[in-house]
Write a protein that holds these residues in place. Sequence first.
Motif, PDB file in Angstrom:
ATOM      1  N   MET A   1       0.848  -1.197   0.000  1.00 57.56           N
ATOM      2  CA  MET A   1       0.000   0.000   0.000  1.00 57.56           C
ATOM      3  C   MET A   1       0.876   1.237   0.000  1.00 57.56           C
ATOM      4  SD  MET A   1      -2.875   1.164   2.782  1.00 57.56           S
ATOM      5  CE  MET A   1      -1.636   1.357   4.060  1.00 57.56           C
ATOM      6  N   SER A   2       0.629   2.163  -0.907  1.00 56.68           N
ATOM      7  CA  SER A   2       1.415   3.383  -0.993  1.00 56.68           C
ATOM      8  C   SER A   2       0.922   4.393   0.029  1.00 56.68           C
ATOM      9  CB  SER A   2       1.313   3.973  -2.399  1.00 56.68           C
ATOM     10  OG  SER A   2       0.021   4.526  -2.604  1.00 56.68           O
ATOM     11  N   ALA A   3       1.747   5.443   0.220  1.00 51.48           N
ATOM     12  CA  ALA A   3       1.395   6.473   1.199  1.00 51.48           C
ATOM     13  C   ALA A   3       0.183   7.286   0.770  1.00 51.48           C
ATOM     14  CB  ALA A   3       2.593   7.389   1.422  1.00 51.48           C
ATOM     15  N   THR A   4      -0.175   7.192  -0.514  1.00 52.71           N
ATOM     16  CA  THR A   4      -1.314   7.974  -1.019  1.00 52.71           C
ATOM     17  C   THR A   4      -2.560   7.110  -1.241  1.00 52.71           C
ATOM     18  OG1 THR A   4      -0.537   7.662  -3.290  1.00 52.71           O
ATOM     19  CG2 THR A   4       0.202   9.642  -2.131  1.00 52.71           C
ATOM     20  N   GLU A   5      -2.500   5.830  -0.856  1.00 51.36           N
ATOM     21  CA  GLU A   5      -3.627   4.928  -1.071  1.00 51.36           C
ATOM     22  C   GLU A   5      -4.339   4.633   0.243  1.00 51.36           C
ATOM     23  OE1 GLU A   5      -4.331   0.929  -3.623  1.00 51.36           O
ATOM     24  OE2 GLU A   5      -2.926   0.717  -1.965  1.00 51.36           O
ATOM     25  N   ARG A   6      -5.647   4.630   0.188  1.00 52.02           N
ATOM     26  CA  ARG A   6      -6.482   4.311   1.347  1.00 52.02           C
ATOM     27  C   ARG A   6      -7.216   3.015   1.077  1.00 52.02           C
ATOM     28  NH1 ARG A   6     -12.010   5.458   3.022  1.00 52.02           N
ATOM     29  NH2 ARG A   6     -12.106   5.872   5.285  1.00 52.02           N
ATOM     30  N   ILE A   7      -7.252   2.132   2.084  1.00 49.31           N
ATOM     31  CA  ILE A   7      -8.003   0.886   2.002  1.00 49.31           C
ATOM     32  C   ILE A   7      -9.060   0.896   3.096  1.00 49.31           C
ATOM     33  CG2 ILE A   7      -7.910  -1.635   2.161  1.00 49.31           C
ATOM     34  CD1 ILE A   7      -5.034  -1.503   1.207  1.00 49.31           C
ATOM     35  N   GLU A   8     -10.281   0.551   2.750  1.00 47.91           N
ATOM     36  CA  GLU A   8     -11.350   0.503   3.738  1.00 47.91           C
ATOM     37  C   GLU A   8     -12.174  -0.764   3.551  1.00 47.91           C
ATOM     38  OE1 GLU A   8     -13.518   4.076   3.020  1.00 47.91           O
ATOM     39  OE2 GLU A   8     -14.523   3.314   1.227  1.00 47.91           O
ATOM     40  N   VAL A   9     -12.782  -1.200   4.639  1.00 52.96           N
ATOM     41  CA  VAL A   9     -13.645  -2.380   4.631  1.00 52.96           C
ATOM     42  C   VAL A   9     -15.084  -1.901   4.538  1.00 52.96           C
ATOM     43  CG1 VAL A   9     -14.402  -4.415   5.900  1.00 52.96           C
ATOM     44  CG2 VAL A   9     -12.002  -3.698   6.008  1.00 52.96           C
ATOM     45  N   VAL A  10     -15.820  -2.453   3.597  1.00 51.30           N
ATOM     46  CA  VAL A  10     -17.203  -2.033   3.364  1.00 51.30           C
ATOM     47  C   VAL A  10     -18.152  -3.162   3.743  1.00 51.30           C
ATOM     48  CG1 VAL A  10     -18.872  -1.260   1.637  1.00 51.30           C
ATOM     49  CG2 VAL A  10     -16.485  -0.495   1.505  1.00 51.30           C
ATOM     50  N   LEU A  11     -19.173  -2.821   4.498  1.00 48.65           N
ATOM     51  CA  LEU A  11     -20.257  -3.755   4.797  1.00 48.65           C
ATOM     52  C   LEU A  11     -21.367  -3.494   3.782  1.00 48.65           C
ATOM     53  CD1 LEU A  11     -21.461  -5.908   6.683  1.00 48.65           C
ATOM     54  CD2 LEU A  11     -22.259  -4.062   8.171  1.00 48.65           C
ATOM     55  N   PRO A  12     -21.525  -4.379   2.795  1.00 47.97           N
ATOM     56  CA  PRO A  12     -22.447  -4.079   1.700  1.00 47.97           C
ATOM     57  C   PRO A  12     -23.911  -4.349   2.012  1.00 47.97           C
ATOM     58  CG  PRO A  12     -21.399  -6.191   1.323  1.00 47.97           C
ATOM     59  CD  PRO A  12     -20.785  -5.631   2.571  1.00 47.97           C
ATOM     60  N   GLY A  13     -24.164  -5.159   3.036  1.00 45.95           N
ATOM     61  CA  GLY A  13     -25.534  -5.532   3.380  1.00 45.95           C
ATOM     62  C   GLY A  13     -25.492  -6.575   4.471  1.00 45.95           C
ATOM     63  N   LYS A  14     -26.583  -7.295   4.667  1.00 45.49           N
ATOM     64  CA  LYS A  14     -26.634  -8.366   5.661  1.00 45.49           C
ATOM     65  C   LYS A  14     -25.879  -9.569   5.095  1.00 45.49           C
ATOM     66  CE  LYS A  14     -31.195  -6.914   7.314  1.00 45.49           C
ATOM     67  NZ  LYS A  14     -32.602  -7.338   7.521  1.00 45.49           N
ATOM     68  N   VAL A  15     -24.623  -9.701   5.496  1.00 44.62           N
ATOM     69  CA  VAL A  15     -23.754 -10.726   4.930  1.00 44.62           C
ATOM     70  C   VAL A  15     -23.052 -11.485   6.042  1.00 44.62           C
ATOM     71  CG1 VAL A  15     -23.356  -9.432   2.799  1.00 44.62           C
ATOM     72  CG2 VAL A  15     -21.808  -9.115   4.748  1.00 44.62           C
ATOM     73  N   GLU A  16     -22.543 -12.652   5.687  1.00 46.47           N
ATOM     74  CA  GLU A  16     -21.626 -13.362   6.564  1.00 46.47           C
ATOM     75  C   GLU A  16     -20.295 -12.598   6.556  1.00 46.47           C
ATOM     76  OE1 GLU A  16     -22.377 -16.110   8.505  1.00 46.47           O
ATOM     77  OE2 GLU A  16     -24.382 -15.499   7.835  1.00 46.47           O
ATOM     78  N   PRO A  17     -19.422 -12.827   7.540  1.00 45.18           N
ATOM     79  CA  PRO A  17     -18.159 -12.082   7.578  1.00 45.18           C
ATOM     80  C   PRO A  17     -17.386 -12.132   6.266  1.00 45.18           C
ATOM     81  CG  PRO A  17     -18.471 -13.213   9.651  1.00 45.18           C
ATOM     82  CD  PRO A  17     -19.582 -13.664   8.754  1.00 45.18           C
ATOM     83  N   GLU A  18     -17.466 -13.258   5.567  1.00 47.96           N
ATOM     84  CA  GLU A  18     -16.737 -13.378   4.307  1.00 47.96           C
ATOM     85  C   GLU A  18     -17.302 -12.472   3.212  1.00 47.96           C
ATOM     86  OE1 GLU A  18     -15.876 -16.543   6.966  1.00 47.96           O
ATOM     87  OE2 GLU A  18     -17.830 -15.923   6.166  1.00 47.96           O
ATOM     88  N   GLY A  19     -18.477 -11.909   3.442  1.00 49.11           N
ATOM     89  CA  GLY A  19     -19.083 -11.021   2.467  1.00 49.11           C
ATOM     90  C   GLY A  19     -18.627  -9.578   2.572  1.00 49.11           C
ATOM     91  N   LEU A  20     -17.788  -9.263   3.562  1.00 42.31           N
ATOM     92  CA  LEU A  20     -17.228  -7.917   3.655  1.00 42.31           C
ATOM     93  C   LEU A  20     -16.371  -7.631   2.423  1.00 42.31           C
ATOM     94  CD1 LEU A  20     -16.205  -8.071   7.410  1.00 42.31           C
ATOM     95  CD2 LEU A  20     -17.905  -6.518   6.466  1.00 42.31           C
TER      96      LEU A  20
END
Length: 343
Positions: free
Chosen positions: A1-20
């Motif tokens: 990951m570069s210093a200018t890149e952002r990574i975020e975790v998105v919860l898209p809906g009612k999902v199992e943990p693997e659906g993040l």
Amino acid sequence: MSATERIEVVLPGKVEPEGLEFRRGPVPVPGEGQVVVRMEATGVSFAEQQMRRGRYYDQPPFPFVPGYDLVGTVHATGAGVGNGLVGKRVAALTKTGGWASHVLLDAADVVEVPEGVGAAEAETAVVNGITAWQMLHRKARIRSGRTILVHGANGGVGSMLVGLALAAGVRVIGTASARHHDTLRALGVTPIDYRTESIPARVRELAPNGVDAVFDHVGGRSLTDSWGLLAPGGTLVSYGSAATRDDTGSKQWPVLKLLGRVWMWNALPNGRSAYFFNVWAGKAFSERRFRARLRADLTEVFTALQRGDISAAVAAELPLAQVAEALRLAESGTVSGKVVLVP
């Protein structure tokens, strides 16, 4: 990951943990009065467990980035914020948004972490510590020599309540499964096995005249029992509805029922009081007062952590890329302490 890149975790809906899902983008640029914090630790709390089921009563609409709190280093500041904050380790309550490599926040919402306190260590004490401190000292106003009942005394908030109460000279009765009893006894807590014992009967044996405060995160039938265990002048603080985590239907209904019971009990002329505690209550009425209290109380919590009054129980540290595994672990009920996500 570069210093200018952002990574975020998105919860898209009612999902199992693997659906993040993961989303990448540029690191945000702070505006006036804002800071960008590079996340060093963020937690997996009960709130996120409910949110992925669509069960957290005031969660935002899907999709969104979960993450109730975080600890990190100030990466950049906007206009009106002194450059002296850059490089400082800070903590913040976010409610959502913490599960990301970089988080944009108002500078007024961050609190500096004391020197010598690690990121993961501090993270365990942010939302859990603030919740425990405010319930104990601002709602119940508990004093030395009193007796309290803490449900889930080995849990995230429960363990903070135990430590802060013992440091204040308070006698603590705590519910927990049997495997945690030796640890609780070593601290000076009188444990009750909620799986095999009648909590009301056992508490009445230990405190025949009732207890001065009960802290209940379970809800349902437990809340009614908790109210009945109060001594004259006692206080019940409800702060969750864990009993309804896996229910279906309206996510607001369990909380509305809690609020209804609290209103009804407070209307009774018996000298006892009940509260439904939400750490965000009051922000809508006065952001300035909310922030001042948050800063003061989190400072007290960090001081208690430094003194050893409370312990930083880290169950596991997992990288953000393994968030599904972290969520599974937190929901398993097999670990003691907080599951922490790191970059």
